[in-house]
Design an enzyme around this catalytic site. Structure first.
Site, PDB file in Angstrom:
ATOM      1  N   TYR A 146      -1.985   0.252  10.772  1.00 55.65           N
ATOM      2  CA  TYR A 146      -1.985  -0.226   9.392  1.00 55.65           C
ATOM      3  C   TYR A 146      -0.702   0.192   8.682  1.00 55.65           C
ATOM      4  O   TYR A 146      -0.079  -0.602   7.969  1.00 55.65           O
ATOM      5  CB  TYR A 146      -3.204   0.349   8.662  1.00 55.65           C
ATOM      6  CG  TYR A 146      -3.340  -0.091   7.226  1.00 55.65           C
ATOM      7  CD1 TYR A 146      -3.487  -1.431   6.899  1.00 55.65           C
ATOM      8  CD2 TYR A 146      -3.345   0.844   6.193  1.00 55.65           C
ATOM      9  CE1 TYR A 146      -3.629  -1.839   5.572  1.00 55.65           C
ATOM     10  CE2 TYR A 146      -3.487   0.453   4.876  1.00 55.65           C
ATOM     11  CZ  TYR A 146      -3.627  -0.886   4.572  1.00 55.65           C
ATOM     12  OH  TYR A 146      -3.766  -1.284   3.259  1.00 55.65           O
ATOM     13  N   SER A 180       0.863  -1.178   0.000  1.00 56.77           N
ATOM     14  CA  SER A 180       0.000   0.000   0.000  1.00 56.77           C
ATOM     15  C   SER A 180       0.895   1.222   0.000  1.00 56.77           C
ATOM     16  O   SER A 180       2.062   1.150   0.408  1.00 56.77           O
ATOM     17  CB  SER A 180      -0.879  -0.001   1.271  1.00 56.77           C
ATOM     18  OG  SER A 180      -1.507   1.251   1.466  1.00 56.77           O
TER      19      SER A 180
END
Length: 255
Positions: free
Chosen positions: A153, A140
């Site tokens: 995250y 990501s």
């Protein structure tokens, strides 16, 4: 480019929805026999039937990538595979560091990092045996820069990025390449909803005013393009964002 015979099997984790499911469809269309893994057996079985009905080859295998015993048992089914797409992962919560839930941090690390480690270690011999293996790590943009409320995250995705980067260094000279694809804002049916515990209002705010966030198909097309490059070509890192997103914290919204 049609994959070589020894490289026609592609294992996709987290294939029950979103980017994983879209990647399975696109790799199957490119001639790969796709092995769909996820915890939700009904979802991947339905997807396997869909792909087969469309003329592709697909097998469903219920698997939790954080369960190392189950992963090792799964890996015994393969002497060679051509592609591993590490897609299983996800985000939980958006609390600041001061109030973040350690259980959510632990779960994100287990799924995004340890899950990727488990399945990659288990299938690396089969990838090497193919003579032309590819490991894809779907990280990501969170793995390359940070943002407020993203601590857990972001930490997990940074670790996943480092895993891919280190693996590439350690196996150079073997017939396996390591590709990292790092998407930015992708609107799927579950990512934000899962992150906010099913709160549809909070999930909708993530994409509010963004005319065209990325779709699962956009990312799947990017993964498929990278995988189908000639064997000597390695796409080390490919960052893909919607045009409306300049960074993790700079997004154009038409509100």
């Amino acid at each position: 480019m049609t994959p070589a015979a020894a490289s026609r099997i592609a294992v996709i984790t987290g294939a029950s929805s979103g980017i994983g499911a879209a990647t399975a469809r696109q790799l199957a269309a490119e001639g790969y026999r796709v092995v769909l893994t996820a915890r939700r057996k009904d979802r991947i079985e339905a997807l396997a039937k869909e792909i087969t009905a469309a003329g592709g080859q697909a097998t469903a295998y219920a698997l939790d990538v954080t369960d190392r015993t189950a992963v090792d048992e799964f890996a015994t089914a393969f002497k060679t595979i051509g592609v591993l797409v590490n897609n299983a992962g996800g985000a939980l919560g958006a609390d600041p560091i001061a109030t973040g839930d350690p259980a959510q941090w632990r779960q994100m690390y287990e799924t995004n990092v340890i899950g990727t480690l488990n399945i990659t270690q288990a299938l690396l011999p089969a990838l090497t045996a193919s003579g032309d293996g590819t490991v894809v790590v779907l990280s990501s943009t969170a793995g390359h820069s940070t943002y407020e409320g993203g601590g857990g995250y972001v930490a997990a995705k940074h670790a996943e990025h480092v895993l891919a980067e280190t693996l590439r260094l350690e196996i150079v000279g073997t017939p396996v390449r390591v590709i990292e694809v790092a998407p930015g804002m992708v609107k799927t049916e579950e990512f934000a909803l899962t992150r906010f515990g099913g709160d549809t209002e909070k999930a909708a705010k993530v994409y509010a005013g963004v005319a065209q966030p990325l779709t699962a198909d956009d990312v799947a097309e990017t993964i498929t393009w990278a995988v189908t490059r000639p064997s000597h070509v390695n796409i080390d890192l490919l960052v893909v964002r919607p045009r409306a997103q300049a960074s993790n914290t700079k997004v154009h919204r038409e509100l």
